[in-house]
Design an enzyme around this catalytic site. Structure first.
Site, short mmCIF file in Angstrom:
data_model
loop_
_atom_site.label_atom_id
_atom_site.label_comp_id
_atom_site.label_asym_id
_atom_site.label_seq_id
_atom_site.Cartn_x
_atom_site.Cartn_y
_atom_site.Cartn_z
N ASP A 74 0.79 -1.23 0.01
CA ASP A 74 0.00 0.17 0.03
C ASP A 74 0.92 1.33 0.02
OD1 ASP A 74 -1.92 -1.92 0.21
OD2 ASP A 74 -2.77 -1.03 2.13
N TYR A 96 2.00 1.90 -3.49
CA TYR A 96 1.05 2.46 -4.34
C TYR A 96 0.73 3.92 -3.86
CZ TYR A 96 -3.44 3.17 -6.19
OH TYR A 96 -4.74 3.98 -6.90
N SER A 137 -35.57 -7.95 -16.50
CA SER A 137 -35.19 -8.76 -15.32
C SER A 137 -35.34 -10.02 -15.64
CB SER A 137 -36.60 -8.34 -14.57
OG SER A 137 -36.25 -8.81 -13.34
N LEU A 138 -35.20 -10.91 -14.95
CA LEU A 138 -34.97 -12.32 -15.01
C LEU A 138 -36.32 -13.36 -14.43
CD1 LEU A 138 -31.46 -13.17 -14.26
CD2 LEU A 138 -32.23 -13.09 -16.58
N LYS A 165 -26.19 -15.33 -8.95
CA LYS A 165 -26.73 -14.08 -8.92
C LYS A 165 -26.45 -13.19 -7.77
CE LYS A 165 -31.75 -12.77 -9.71
NZ LYS A 165 -31.57 -11.59 -8.91
N ASP A 185 -26.58 -10.00 -5.54
CA ASP A 185 -27.55 -9.26 -5.07
C ASP A 185 -27.26 -7.88 -5.00
OD1 ASP A 185 -30.16 -8.71 -4.21
OD2 ASP A 185 -29.75 -9.70 -2.04
N ARG A 238 -30.64 0.96 -13.63
CA ARG A 238 -31.53 0.30 -14.43
C ARG A 238 -32.78 1.17 -14.51
NH1 ARG A 238 -35.17 -4.68 -14.94
NH2 ARG A 238 -36.64 -3.96 -13.50
N GLU A 280 -23.31 -5.93 -12.24
CA GLU A 280 -24.09 -5.69 -11.12
C GLU A 280 -22.99 -4.92 -10.11
OE1 GLU A 280 -26.98 -6.92 -11.46
OE2 GLU A 280 -27.55 -6.96 -9.42
N TYR A 305 -21.35 -9.01 -16.67
CA TYR A 305 -21.89 -10.30 -17.30
C TYR A 305 -22.65 -10.29 -18.58
CZ TYR A 305 -25.75 -8.46 -14.63
OH TYR A 305 -26.78 -7.69 -13.95
N LYS A 365 -27.93 -19.41 -18.00
CA LYS A 365 -28.30 -18.72 -19.30
C LYS A 365 -28.01 -19.86 -20.32
CE LYS A 365 -26.86 -14.17 -17.50
NZ LYS A 365 -25.73 -13.23 -17.59
N LYS A 404 -33.71 -19.18 -7.53
CA LYS A 404 -33.30 -18.50 -6.13
C LYS A 404 -33.33 -19.64 -4.97
CE LYS A 404 -34.30 -14.12 -6.85
NZ LYS A 404 -35.24 -13.35 -6.41
N CYS A 437 -46.71 -8.46 34.05
CA CYS A 437 -45.53 -7.74 33.27
C CYS A 437 -44.23 -8.22 33.77
CB CYS A 437 -45.72 -6.40 33.46
SG CYS A 437 -44.42 -5.41 32.78
N CYS A 461 -42.57 -4.68 35.42
CA CYS A 461 -43.14 -3.83 36.57
C CYS A 461 -43.86 -5.09 37.47
CB CYS A 461 -43.76 -2.78 36.21
SG CYS A 461 -45.55 -3.23 35.42
N CYS A 472 -49.33 -4.49 29.43
CA CYS A 472 -49.32 -4.08 30.47
C CYS A 472 -49.63 -2.60 30.93
CB CYS A 472 -47.89 -4.16 30.83
SG CYS A 472 -47.42 -2.87 32.40
N CYS A 483 -44.55 1.52 34.34
CA CYS A 483 -43.85 0.46 33.99
C CYS A 483 -42.61 1.43 33.40
CB CYS A 483 -44.77 -0.34 33.47
SG CYS A 483 -43.59 -1.59 32.47
S1 IVH Z 1 -28.27 -11.37 -16.74
C1 IVH Z 1 -31.80 -9.81 -19.37
N1 IVH Z 1 -26.71 -12.21 -14.94
O1 IVH Z 1 -30.71 -10.05 -11.54
C2 IVH Z 1 -31.21 -10.33 -17.94
N2 IVH Z 1 -28.17 -10.76 -14.08
O2 IVH Z 1 -33.40 -10.49 -11.15
C3 IVH Z 1 -30.03 -9.48 -17.69
N3 IVH Z 1 -28.27 -10.19 -11.74
O3 IVH Z 1 -31.72 -7.33 -13.39
C4 IVH Z 1 -29.36 -10.23 -16.41
N4 IVH Z 1 -26.45 -11.45 -11.42
O4 IVH Z 1 -29.71 -7.04 -11.90
C5 IVH Z 1 -27.52 -11.39 -15.33
N5 IVH Z 1 -25.15 -12.90 -13.49
C6 IVH Z 1 -26.01 -12.23 -13.67
C7 IVH Z 1 -26.71 -11.50 -12.51
C8 IVH Z 1 -27.90 -10.72 -12.82
C9 IVH Z 1 -27.27 -10.59 -10.69
C10 IVH Z 1 -29.28 -9.43 -11.51
C11 IVH Z 1 -29.79 -8.25 -12.51
C12 IVH Z 1 -30.85 -8.50 -13.06
C13 IVH Z 1 -31.64 -9.18 -11.88
C14 IVH Z 1 -32.93 -9.94 -12.15
#
Ligand code: IVH
Length: 665
Positions: free
Chosen positions: A36, A39, A85-86, A118, A120, A139, A173, A224, A289, A313, A407, A410, A425, A430
């Protein structure tokens, strides 16, 4: 002149490359090659040179990560390609169904899948032009996101410059490592202001108006997806995209696996399930995928999800442990909540030693007994709950649970009120009740006395300096006593507290009614009562029938209000507050935007914003005479949202409640 600059330019260029390389090794590869100290020293050299030759500062310099200025508002960015979304799967059979539909659509016998954790966090879109990061956007609602370019630049795992000159859009993400999340929350002292989970903390950090604050949060990024990949591109598989992104020096998940057939996918998910808590980033499932990219067009998409991917999930973790003791806690209204003390056990990465049992009826209905083995689960951020006892494991004859009669604080007799399942109570003196009552009175949505934390209130209580709400207004006369009491309250802090207490006297009647802690009277009803009765003395005189005629006030609330004002202790409290100069009238400004569609409407808020929620609440109240509530109910007209995965958001969508993403305050 250019001659004179050349060696310097070269030196700057070398330093930049060196530092960028070290950052990549440290943040992306997790394998630092220099200390460090080295750097920092090198960075200092670069900073000094750039200061001397400002014309040689380029946007890809490691010194420029926190270059952006704080803004008053995040600009909007329209996504060229919708950020989807998925679809979710919660069982292996749902995955098999997904696989069957892909096989059917594609005409193939076996499908190759790419498995990714996935993460979070929050999805972001990054656009690069000529190799430089041009924009970064959240998004948002999938069509329109927010411009977070300056904040994204502070993320060390995000390369500002890449070795690819064509325009390219990369998605990934943004998240906080579990370690950084814990660190951020540890720095927030006010319990109410702590982030409830890693995702919210990441969202709050990324959507800051000041990049300097974002920089301090140490966000991370994993990518990704590439959006505008050329058709003639050589990459044919999702796993190839990941490899390509790695080459561009982005951070990608280590745990990515290619599997042939859905059974291999399921096998792999089992392995993920075992290691998920050992990862430093938060994951809530696995994304499956189709690996062959040329199938994506054939498979297509719905309005929300691509059909070539699905998110599995993880089921909430369940553990069995011994219930050692059942205790009761007393809330501000005197309500008793039962809590199970458990033999500490690991659950989803954390040690659990207590779970909520709600009320006596709940315990009796589930026949939960002390010394029982119980099944405990945790779903997301929610505190652990007990599914029920494992009756087969009951070896000794365990006594059935008998509800407490007294209680725990008290010792006075507990009572049931009307048809309420809860016990109460009802002793006004109290300790638990009055302490909780003070905590509620000073809280944000009530009299909003800033700086008077629960810890301080408890300390003042223990030193006999604050035993009731009215004692608050006498604290100003106890300066020396408080400073001498070793409570870590110094001169300046004391003055600040007193000022906050004095200012609270000006709070609106609606806040005061809520602050009094009348059972069943929440902030919405409090506001309605304040609007209708205009001042405390009118409200005190109101009878049951009049209350019943008020919209949204039912029998339970009406009875509770009448009972409250029939109690001489409460009348004495109000009279004392009047003597201290606490405002007892409903204050309206004539400046409400009466023509606005938001006038007099009811709002709920989800997500973090650039200003605190109580400030937003106040502004909405002042601008639109609006009501702001904490949860989605029938009376909510609008949800102000920038957390699109929250329960509130989902509930609002399910109930057709309008969503607002503009800063209408
Ligand atoms: S692919 C069209 N890959 O999960 C789909 N999403 O619940 C593009 N997420 O909106 C998403 N890890 O924010 C993809 N390895 C991953 C992911 C991922 C987390 C999130 C992403 C998406 C949400 C859907």
């Amino acid at each position: 002149m250019s001659n004179q600059f050349d060696p310097i330019k070269e030196k700057i260029e070398n330093l930049k490359q060196l530092l960028t390389q070290w950052e990549y090794q440290y943040y992306v590869l997790n394998s630092p090659t220099v200390s460090d100290f080295e750097y920092d020293e090198t960075l200092k050299q670069l900073i000094a040179l750039e200061k001397q030759y400002p014309r040689l500062v380029t946007p890809d310099s490691p010194t420029q990560r926190v270059g952006g200025k704080a803004s008053s508002k995040l600009a909007k960015i329209t996504h060229q390609t919708k950020m989807m979304s998925l679809a979710n799967a919660f069982s292996y059979n749902e995955l098999r169904k997904f696989d069957n539909s892909i096989k059917k659509e594609s005409g193939l016998n076996e499908i190759e899948y790419c498995l990714e954790p996935k993460i979070d966090g929050l999805s972001v879109s990054l656009k690069y032009e000529n190799g430089f990061l041009k924009t970064a956007a959240t998004r948002g609602d999938g069509l329109i996101g927010e411009d977070i370019t300056n904040n994204a630049r502070t993320i060390k795992t995000l390369p500002i410059k890449i070795a690819y000159k064509e325009p390219i859009e990369i998605r990934g993400e943004v998240f906080l490592t579990k370690k950084n999340f814990a660190k951020i929350n540890a720095q927030i002292l006010d319990k109410d202001k702590k982030f409830s989970n890693c995702r919210n903390a990441a969202s709050g950090s990324l959507r800051q108006l000041d990049p300097k604050i974002t920089a301090k949060r140490n966000l991370s990024l994993l990518v990704y997806q590439i959006i505008n990949k050329n058709e003639e591109d050589k990459i044919k598989q999702q796993s190839g995209i990941i490899e390509f992104l790695k080459l561009l020096k982005f951070k990608v998940a280590h745990e990515i696996k290619v599997c042939l057939g859905i059974e291999e996918v399921i096998n792999q998910i089992e392995k993920f399930n075992v290691i998920k808590n050992t990862l430093d980033y938060p994951i809530d499932g696995v994304v499956i995928k189709v690996n062959q990219l040329d199938l994506y067009k054939t498979l297509g998409q719905t309005s929300k999800f691509p059909k070539w991917a699905i998110a599995y999930k993880f089921a909430p973790a369940i553990v069995t442990t011994k219930l050692k003791q059942i205790i009761a806690t007393v809330g501000r209204t005197g309500r008793i909540t039962y809590v199970a003390k458990l033999q500490p056990v690991e659950l989803d990465g954390s040690i659990v030693s207590a779970a909520t049992l709600h009320n006596a009826q709940y315990i009796v209905a589930k026949d939960i007994r002390v010394n029982d083995w119980v099944k405990v689960f945790k779903a997301g951020e929610i505190i652990p709950k007990i599914i029920g006892p494992v009756v087969e494991k009951r070896t000794e004859k365990l006594a059935k649970f008998i509800p407490f009669e007294k209680c725990p604080i008290c010792g006075s007799k507990l009572e049931k009120i009307g048809d309420d399942v809860d016990q109460y109570c009802i002793n006004n003196d109290c300790k638990a009740r009055s302490l909780q009552a003070i905590i509620h009175y000073v809280s944000r949505d009530c009299m909003n006395i800033e700086g008077l934390s629960i810890k301080i209130i408890e300390k003042l209580w223990d030193h006999n300096l604050l035993k009731s709400i009215t004692d608050l207004y006498e604290l100003k006369n106890k300066k020396q006593e408080i400073i001498n009491a070793n409570l870590h309250i110094k001169d300046k802090m004391f003055d600040k507290l007193i000022l906050a207490i004095e200012n609270s006297k000006k709070q609106n009647l609606s806040n005061l009614i809520f602050a009094l802690g009348i059972r069943h009277v929440g902030s919405v009803i409090a506001k309605k009562l304040a609007q209708i009765y205009q001042n405390m003395s009118n409200l005190m005189k109101v009878n049951f029938e009049q209350l019943m005629a008020t919209k949204d006030v039912g029998e339970t609330i009406a009875k509770s209000i009448v009972n409250f004002f029939a109690n001489t202790n409460n009348i004495n409290l109000i009279n004392k507050l009047i003597s201290f100069g606490v405002n007892m009238s409903f204050l309206t400004t004539s400046n409400f935007e009466k023509d606005s569609i938001y006038y007099k409407k009811c709002f709920c808020i989800t997500g973090s914003f650039d200003i605190p929620r109580n400030e937003i609440k106040m502004r909405l109240e002042q601008k639109y005479d609006a009501t702001v509530v904490n949860s989605i109910t029938n009376s909510v007209d609008y949800l102000i949202a920038n957390d699109f995965s929250s329960t509130k958001y989902k509930k609002a969508i399910a109930n057709n409640i309008k969503i607002i993403t503009e800063k209408i305050w």
